[in-house]
Every structure is written in C-alpha cells, then in structure tokens.
Design a protein around this motif. Structure first.
Motif, short mmCIF file in Angstrom:
data_model
loop_
_atom_site.label_atom_id
_atom_site.label_comp_id
_atom_site.label_asym_id
_atom_site.label_seq_id
_atom_site.Cartn_x
_atom_site.Cartn_y
_atom_site.Cartn_z
N PHE A 189 -6.49 3.23 5.19
CA PHE A 189 -5.21 3.02 5.16
C PHE A 189 -4.38 4.10 5.36
CE2 PHE A 189 -1.13 2.05 3.13
CZ PHE A 189 -1.01 0.86 3.21
N PHE A 190 -3.45 4.16 6.40
CA PHE A 190 -2.59 5.26 6.77
C PHE A 190 -1.24 5.08 6.13
CE2 PHE A 190 1.10 6.71 9.60
CZ PHE A 190 0.90 7.93 9.25
N CYS A 191 -0.64 5.89 5.30
CA CYS A 191 0.64 5.57 4.63
C CYS A 191 1.78 6.24 5.29
CB CYS A 191 0.64 6.19 3.20
SG CYS A 191 2.20 5.95 2.35
N ARG A 192 2.72 5.47 5.73
CA ARG A 192 3.79 6.01 6.75
C ARG A 192 4.87 6.65 5.91
NH1 ARG A 192 5.24 0.22 9.71
NH2 ARG A 192 3.64 0.40 11.18
N ARG A 193 4.70 6.79 4.54
CA ARG A 193 5.58 7.53 3.75
C ARG A 193 5.02 9.00 3.58
NH1 ARG A 193 8.45 3.86 -0.69
NH2 ARG A 193 9.06 1.82 0.81
N CYS A 194 3.90 9.10 3.06
CA CYS A 194 3.21 10.38 2.46
C CYS A 194 2.43 11.15 3.60
CB CYS A 194 2.51 10.31 1.32
SG CYS A 194 1.23 9.40 1.25
N GLY A 195 2.13 9.98 4.68
CA GLY A 195 1.20 10.43 5.86
C GLY A 195 -0.29 10.59 5.51
N ASN A 196 -0.55 10.31 4.37
CA ASN A 196 -2.09 10.54 4.17
C ASN A 196 -2.85 9.11 4.65
OD1 ASN A 196 -1.77 12.87 2.79
ND2 ASN A 196 -1.50 12.15 0.67
N ILE A 197 -4.22 9.87 4.72
CA ILE A 197 -5.10 8.32 5.04
C ILE A 197 -5.98 8.43 3.78
CG2 ILE A 197 -6.89 7.89 6.66
CD1 ILE A 197 -5.40 8.86 9.07
N PHE A 198 -6.17 7.19 3.25
CA PHE A 198 -6.87 7.09 2.64
C PHE A 198 -8.27 6.04 2.78
CE2 PHE A 198 -2.82 7.42 0.80
CZ PHE A 198 -3.01 8.38 0.06
N CYS A 199 -9.32 6.43 2.20
CA CYS A 199 -10.42 5.58 2.53
C CYS A 199 -10.68 4.37 1.58
CB CYS A 199 -11.88 6.43 2.30
SG CYS A 199 -12.55 7.23 3.66
N LEU A 200 -10.89 3.22 2.15
CA LEU A 200 -10.92 1.88 1.20
C LEU A 200 -12.17 1.39 1.35
CD1 LEU A 200 -7.55 -0.06 2.45
CD2 LEU A 200 -7.68 1.71 0.52
N ASN A 201 -13.28 2.19 1.67
CA ASN A 201 -14.61 1.67 1.85
C ASN A 201 -15.38 0.97 0.95
OD1 ASN A 201 -14.92 2.45 4.41
ND2 ASN A 201 -16.00 4.51 3.95
N ASP A 202 -14.79 0.92 -0.46
CA ASP A 202 -15.56 0.31 -1.40
C ASP A 202 -15.29 -1.19 -1.48
OD1 ASP A 202 -17.18 2.61 -1.79
OD2 ASP A 202 -15.94 3.37 -3.17
N VAL A 225 -17.44 -1.30 12.83
CA VAL A 225 -16.02 -1.65 12.88
C VAL A 225 -15.23 -0.66 12.20
CG1 VAL A 225 -16.33 -3.55 11.05
CG2 VAL A 225 -14.54 -3.56 12.71
N ASN A 226 -14.13 -0.35 12.72
CA ASN A 226 -13.25 0.64 11.88
C ASN A 226 -12.02 -0.27 12.04
OD1 ASN A 226 -13.22 3.34 11.41
ND2 ASN A 226 -14.57 3.55 13.05
N ILE A 227 -11.48 -0.18 10.64
CA ILE A 227 -10.10 -0.96 10.19
C ILE A 227 -9.02 0.29 9.66
CG2 ILE A 227 -9.14 -2.80 9.26
CD1 ILE A 227 -11.87 -4.35 9.07
N LEU A 228 -8.25 0.17 10.48
CA LEU A 228 -6.94 1.31 10.00
C LEU A 228 -5.82 0.37 9.82
CD1 LEU A 228 -6.11 4.14 9.47
CD2 LEU A 228 -5.24 3.97 11.89
N PHE A 229 -5.34 0.30 8.55
CA PHE A 229 -4.24 -0.41 7.92
C PHE A 229 -3.04 1.01 8.22
CE2 PHE A 229 -7.30 -2.80 5.73
CZ PHE A 229 -6.89 -4.10 6.07
N GLU A 230 -1.80 0.35 8.32
CA GLU A 230 -0.73 1.08 8.38
C GLU A 230 0.29 0.47 7.34
OE1 GLU A 230 0.01 2.74 12.11
OE2 GLU A 230 2.00 3.48 11.45
N GLY A 231 0.88 1.22 6.61
CA GLY A 231 1.90 0.74 5.82
C GLY A 231 1.99 1.69 4.45
N VAL A 232 2.46 1.24 3.03
CA VAL A 232 2.82 2.13 2.47
C VAL A 232 1.62 1.98 1.29
CG1 VAL A 232 4.93 2.49 0.79
CG2 VAL A 232 5.11 1.67 2.83
N CYS A 233 1.31 3.17 0.70
CA CYS A 233 0.28 3.34 -0.32
C CYS A 233 0.64 3.04 -1.56
CB CYS A 233 -0.49 4.50 -0.05
SG CYS A 233 0.53 6.04 -0.85
N LYS A 234 -0.35 3.04 -2.59
CA LYS A 234 -0.03 2.55 -4.07
C LYS A 234 0.89 3.46 -4.51
CE LYS A 234 -2.99 1.57 -7.55
NZ LYS A 234 -4.31 1.71 -8.46
N ASP A 235 0.71 4.68 -4.49
CA ASP A 235 1.73 5.68 -5.05
C ASP A 235 3.06 5.91 -4.46
OD1 ASP A 235 -0.40 6.52 -6.41
OD2 ASP A 235 -0.70 8.37 -5.85
#
Lengths: 141, 141
Positions: free
Chosen positions: A97-110, A127-137
């Motif tokens: 998951f790529f966060c558009r605000r903080c710019g970080n990329i998080f693993c959601l593998n679990d 398969v590689n899945i990359l979401f883009e949006g706004v993260c939890k924080d």
DNA sequence: ATCCTAAATGCAACTTTGTTGCAAATATAT
DNA sequence: ATATATTTGCAACAAAGTTGCATTTAGGAT
C-alpha cells in the motif's frame, strides 16, 4: 521475524555475515515501511561505499532476504521477505500500500488473499498488488 | 481504440498534433505489449531527440493518453489508456501480466475485477496488479 | 591460534537514464 | 499570412546503477 532468525536466514543462503550486511538487515528490520536503494545509501553512504550497498541489496534480493516492490514511479523499493517468501506455495503474492500523503509503502502481506481470475492460457506464478491511497495513520489526522 | 479517435484524444487534451507525437502514438497502438522509454528511444532515437521523446512520454502520461505500469525491475513501462482510464470510477484498477519467457507485459484491463479487502483504515484510490508467469502464447509452445 | 581461500569491499571510471535551460522551429487559431 | 504559445533540439548536467580490479575480510581447515 526475529533478529536471530534473520541473521540465520542470511547465513543459511551461504552468504557471509559482514558488518555492512548486518547494518542493512537492521535497517530493514526496524523500518516499518519499504525502502529504496537511495534510502539505504542515505543512511549508510558515509560509512560504506555506494557500490557495496547496491551489491548488498541485489544479493539480498537474489537470495530471498528482501523482495522488490514495483511502484508507479521510476524506482523500486524493497522489504524483508516473510518466512515463506521464497517457497512459492500456490502463488507467491505480495500486497503493498502506497500512501499518497506520507509517501510510505507498507506491506499488507498477512491479509486475506482473494483469487483473481486470469484469462485462459495465462499461468501466473506470482502476483504483485500495489494499492495507492491514504494509509491508516494519515486518514485519521 | 481506433487510430482516428487516438489522434482526437491527443487533441482533446489540448496537445498539439506533431510528427513525433503521431509516431509515438503509432508505436503504442501497434505494440501488443507495454513499452519502456528505452523501447521508444530505440525506435525513434535516430530521428528525434532523446529529450523530446522523454517529454512526449511524460506529456502523454500526464494527459491520460498512456499510463505507467510498475514493474519489479528498475524501469517503468507504458501502455495506451482505455477510454475510461482517466475517469476513476470506483477504484482505478490496472491489471498487467509480465511473461517470464518472452519478457513482454500485457494489459489485462478488461477482465473481471474482484474486490480485494484492505485492513481497516486504509483507503485505496487505485490498485495496480502485476502478475508474473507464462503468457498465453508462450505456454502453448 | 594461524593460515588459506573464496567472497566481500572500496575505489575509480564508466554507462545508462532522466532533467534543465534556452534558442530555434512549428502547429494552429485568427 | 501572421502571431503566439507550444514543441523540439541541443548542450550541459544530475542521478542511478554497473564493471573491473586490487585489497581486505569472514569463516572453515589445519
């Protein structure tokens, strides 16, 4: 994954346990997000040679210690592999998951994996899945 | 998408219809796979300036004529956008398939979309899915 | 503990990929 | 046909990554 088992993972691939490799491993372990070569070089560039850092990253990626995550920009980021990362059971899948605000990329593998149908004839091994949006924080502030 | 409507698409974004742009558009239209900047430069580099080609690609990407596809290698490839590409309906999604044998990247955009659950708090605006495996043609030979 | 060897590192030079600024050329609306 | 904003080409630059080679080091063998 524990610190010890990480070191063991490196050794189990036949790689030598050098100071640079330990530091790179530590950085990945402590980072809660995926990192680019640039990120690592910024952290260690004064202590180690740029070239050695590039080589460490490639070696780790080739040996399944970390894995590359595609982004829509022209750079790749890396993250530690889970235990079962190299052993492609059914379908080796990576969620990020790529966060558009903080710019970080998080693993959601679990998280739960939903089977995605492919057109006839195509056989997927990973398969590689990359979401883009706004993260939890970021979405809470 | 037809040739004519492609030209119109370029014009409709307010871009001028120049020889370079027409050639780049033609290359994308005729390619049955996604292309990198390098690919385009190899085809047109002797006829046009490298810089202009880079700029054409960025301009097209910015204006929704083509879209970037992330790969796990350190380069990005591009592909023509579908009609509804820019208008992010619910969730702007892109499916691609990288073939390990022929090295091509194919768009699978027209296939069924299965909703993938995200952990609480994460809000996705787009999702990029890259399969890796063996494509239709390669798996038959 | 010391030695040996393959592997890892550092350094210099190079290649590839992409960017910036600016002058010249050109597409298109008038 | 002309005016003007846009696009292109050129030169220089910057960032990212690679290659070859000499030196150093990790870790197993002695």
């Amino acid at each position: 994954m524990k610190k010890e088992s990480l070191k063991e993972k490196v050794k189990s691939t036949g790689l030598k346990n050098t100071p640079l490799r330990e530091e790179v491993l530590k950085i990945f372990t402590e980072a809660r997000k995926a990192l680019s070569s640039k990120d690592i070089i910024e952290k260690l560039g004064k202590k180690y040679d740029r070239v050695s850092i590039f080589r460490t990253i490639s070696t780790f990626a080739e040996n399944g210690v970390i894995h590359a995550i595609p982004t829509s920009s022209d750079y790749v980021v890396y993250s530690l592999c889970r235990d079962n990362c190299a052993t492609a059971e059914h379908l080796d899948h990576h969620y990020h998951f790529f966060c558009r605000r903080c710019g970080n990329i998080f693993c959601l593998n679990d998280f739960e994996f939903y089977n995605i149908k492919l057109p006839r004839g195509y056989k997927a091994e990973s398969v590689n899945i990359l979401f883009e949006g706004v993260c939890k924080d970021c979405s809470q502030n």
